[in-house]
Design a protein around this motif. Structure first.
Motif, PDB file in Angstrom:
ATOM      1  N   ASN A   1       0.576  -1.510   0.220  1.00 38.66           N
ATOM      2  CA  ASN A   1       0.189  -0.606   0.210  1.00 38.66           C
ATOM      3  C   ASN A   1       0.941   1.255   0.231  1.00 38.66           C
ATOM      4  N   TYR A   2       2.489   0.988   1.114  1.00 38.05           N
ATOM      5  CA  TYR A   2       3.032   2.345   0.740  1.00 38.05           C
ATOM      6  C   TYR A   2       3.466   2.694  -0.736  1.00 38.05           C
ATOM      7  N   ILE A   3       3.824   1.085  -1.671  1.00 37.16           N
ATOM      8  CA  ILE A   3       4.325   1.666  -2.831  1.00 37.16           C
ATOM      9  C   ILE A   3       3.253   2.659  -3.458  1.00 37.16           C
ATOM     10  N   HIS A   4       2.565   2.250  -3.202  1.00 36.53           N
ATOM     11  CA  HIS A   4       0.919   2.697  -4.843  1.00 36.53           C
ATOM     12  C   HIS A   4       0.338   4.110  -3.567  1.00 36.53           C
ATOM     13  N   GLU A   5       0.424   4.877  -2.797  1.00 38.00           N
ATOM     14  CA  GLU A   5       1.036   5.981  -2.544  1.00 38.00           C
ATOM     15  C   GLU A   5       1.379   6.998  -2.228  1.00 38.00           C
ATOM     16  N   ARG A   6       2.476   6.038  -2.279  1.00 33.81           N
ATOM     17  CA  ARG A   6       3.705   7.461  -2.888  1.00 33.81           C
ATOM     18  C   ARG A   6       4.299   7.127  -4.186  1.00 33.81           C
ATOM     19  N   GLY A   7       3.137   6.856  -5.342  1.00 33.49           N
ATOM     20  CA  GLY A   7       2.412   6.543  -6.580  1.00 33.49           C
ATOM     21  C   GLY A   7       4.267   5.646  -7.724  1.00 33.49           C
ATOM     22  N   GLY A   8       4.614   4.792  -6.691  1.00 29.63           N
ATOM     23  CA  GLY A   8       5.034   3.204  -7.061  1.00 29.63           C
ATOM     24  C   GLY A   8       4.375   2.855  -7.833  1.00 29.63           C
ATOM     25  N   LYS A   9       5.363   1.680  -8.175  1.00 30.96           N
ATOM     26  CA  LYS A   9       4.391   0.244  -9.142  1.00 30.96           C
ATOM     27  C   LYS A   9       5.181  -1.177  -8.496  1.00 30.96           C
ATOM     28  N   VAL A  10       4.328  -1.690  -7.716  1.00 32.82           N
ATOM     29  CA  VAL A  10       4.051  -3.096  -6.928  1.00 32.82           C
ATOM     30  C   VAL A  10       4.362  -4.173  -8.001  1.00 32.82           C
ATOM     31  N   ILE A  11       5.945  -4.409  -7.681  1.00 33.64           N
ATOM     32  CA  ILE A  11       6.196  -5.835  -8.717  1.00 33.64           C
ATOM     33  C   ILE A  11       6.267  -6.809  -8.014  1.00 33.64           C
ATOM     34  N   LEU A  12       5.586  -7.835  -8.257  1.00 29.56           N
ATOM     35  CA  LEU A  12       5.574  -9.516  -7.366  1.00 29.56           C
ATOM     36  C   LEU A  12       6.834 -10.373  -8.217  1.00 29.56           C
ATOM     37  N   ASP A  13       7.466 -10.954  -7.275  1.00 29.80           N
ATOM     38  CA  ASP A  13       7.902 -11.619  -7.639  1.00 29.80           C
ATOM     39  C   ASP A  13       7.954 -13.479  -7.238  1.00 29.80           C
ATOM     40  N   LYS A  14       8.668 -13.699  -7.918  1.00 25.95           N
ATOM     41  CA  LYS A  14       8.150 -15.817  -7.256  1.00 25.95           C
ATOM     42  C   LYS A  14       8.581 -15.539  -5.875  1.00 25.95           C
ATOM     43  N   ILE A  15       7.933 -16.147  -5.164  1.00 22.53           N
ATOM     44  CA  ILE A  15       8.611 -17.166  -3.630  1.00 22.53           C
ATOM     45  C   ILE A  15       9.353 -18.283  -3.915  1.00 22.53           C
ATOM     46  N   GLU A  16      10.047 -17.999  -2.624  1.00 22.55           N
ATOM     47  CA  GLU A  16      11.228 -18.880  -2.409  1.00 22.55           C
ATOM     48  C   GLU A  16      10.656 -20.376  -1.707  1.00 22.55           C
ATOM     49  N   GLN A  17      11.184 -21.520  -1.865  1.00 19.80           N
ATOM     50  CA  GLN A  17      10.603 -22.811  -1.624  1.00 19.80           C
ATOM     51  C   GLN A  17      11.192 -22.502   0.178  1.00 19.80           C
ATOM     52  N   PRO A  18       9.733 -22.963   1.330  1.00 16.84           N
ATOM     53  CA  PRO A  18      10.934 -22.942   2.056  1.00 16.84           C
ATOM     54  C   PRO A  18      10.998 -24.560   2.742  1.00 16.84           C
ATOM     55  N   LYS A  19      11.411 -24.949   4.178  1.00 15.29           N
ATOM     56  CA  LYS A  19      11.585 -25.945   3.960  1.00 15.29           C
ATOM     57  C   LYS A  19      10.553 -26.259   4.967  1.00 15.29           C
ATOM     58  N   SER A  20      10.626 -28.285   4.947  1.00 16.66           N
ATOM     59  CA  SER A  20       9.045 -28.520   5.687  1.00 16.66           C
ATOM     60  C   SER A  20       9.253 -29.353   6.867  1.00 16.66           C
ATOM     61  N   ASP A  21      10.056 -29.325   7.637  1.00 13.83           N
ATOM     62  CA  ASP A  21      10.616 -30.238   8.243  1.00 13.83           C
ATOM     63  C   ASP A  21      11.525 -29.824   9.433  1.00 13.83           C
ATOM     64  N   TRP A  22      10.946 -30.502  10.297  1.00  9.77           N
ATOM     65  CA  TRP A  22      12.109 -30.106  11.615  1.00  9.77           C
ATOM     66  C   TRP A  22      12.097 -31.069  12.614  1.00  9.77           C
ATOM     67  N   SER A  23      13.058 -31.401  13.527  1.00 10.43           N
ATOM     68  CA  SER A  23      13.292 -32.708  13.996  1.00 10.43           C
ATOM     69  C   SER A  23      11.982 -32.267  16.125  1.00 10.43           C
ATOM     70  N   ASN A  24      11.854 -31.099  16.029  1.00 10.35           N
ATOM     71  CA  ASN A  24      11.288 -30.925  16.909  1.00 10.35           C
ATOM     72  C   ASN A  24      11.163 -29.740  16.957  1.00 10.35           C
ATOM     73  N   PRO A  25       9.883 -29.028  18.248  1.00 14.52           N
ATOM     74  CA  PRO A  25       9.614 -27.907  18.327  1.00 14.52           C
ATOM     75  C   PRO A  25      10.891 -26.297  18.603  1.00 14.52           C
ATOM     76  N   VAL A  26      11.867 -26.892  18.905  1.00 16.04           N
ATOM     77  CA  VAL A  26      12.747 -26.167  19.759  1.00 16.04           C
ATOM     78  C   VAL A  26      13.540 -25.802  18.169  1.00 16.04           C
ATOM     79  N   GLU A  27      13.851 -26.793  17.585  1.00 15.69           N
ATOM     80  CA  GLU A  27      14.302 -26.983  16.394  1.00 15.69           C
ATOM     81  C   GLU A  27      13.834 -25.620  15.159  1.00 15.69           C
TER      82      GLU A  27
END
Ligand code: FEO
Length: 168
Positions: free
Chosen positions: A58-84
């Motif tokens: 919203n801020y970019i638009h408020e300032r008269g700029g252009k929003v350009i969306l890029d692809k989103i990197e794949q996150p990891k999906s496994d952990w050993s435990n909640p601490v990790e």
């Protein structure tokens, strides 16, 4: 708005959406483990990250700029435990803080005081985020070394609610 600053804020929109995605992967992990409170914590976190991205959008638009969306990197999906999981959250939030600092450097470099004032909100938010995550991690590491405690903590984290932030 200065071109370099506009590009940097667009990049940060992507980083915030990646954060939402990253926490969604953790949400899925806790769902698999049937830890509903931890899952709720991640759900709130996801909504906050989405709000952070939209604040910049919203801020970019408020300032008269252009929003350009890029692809989103794949996150990891496994952990050993909640601490990790929470170690990864803290590491990630520290990385986001360093990115917001870099963004502020650019806003200062191009002498855009309005953008500096806008981005200051994000810096304060990062202090809060790091502190919240640190607290959960401390409890997990120092107190919670058995299943009963994890169960109690899960009940506790179930009470976190999303309050839409007023950005800027
Ligand atoms: Fe949008 Fe958790 O930083």
């Amino acid at each position: 708005m200065n071109e370099k600053l506009e590009k940097a804020i667009n990049d940060q929109i992507n980083a915030e959406l990646y954060s939402e995605y990253f926490y969604m992967a953790m949400y899925a992990y806790f769902d698999r483990m049937n830890l509903q409170g931890f899952k709720n914590w991640m759900n709130v976190q996801m909504q906050e990250e989405h709000a952070h991205a939209m604040g910049m959008f919203n801020y970019i638009h408020e300032r008269g700029g252009k929003v350009i969306l890029d692809k989103i990197e794949q996150p990891k999906s496994d952990w050993s435990n909640p601490v990790e999981v929470f170690e990864d959250v803290l590491k990630h939030e520290k990385y986001v803080t360093s990115r917001i600092n870099d963004l502020l450097d650019i806003a200062e470099e191009v002498n855009d005081r309005a953008a500096v004032s806008f981005l200051d909100w994000y810096l304060k938010e990062q202090v809060e985020e790091e502190s919240n995550v640190s607290n959960v991690l401390k409890t997990l590491r120092m107190v919670c070394d058995d299943k009963h405690c994890l169960y109690m903590m899960d009940k506790d984290l179930a009470s976190r609610t999303f309050n839409p932030p007023v950005i800027g």
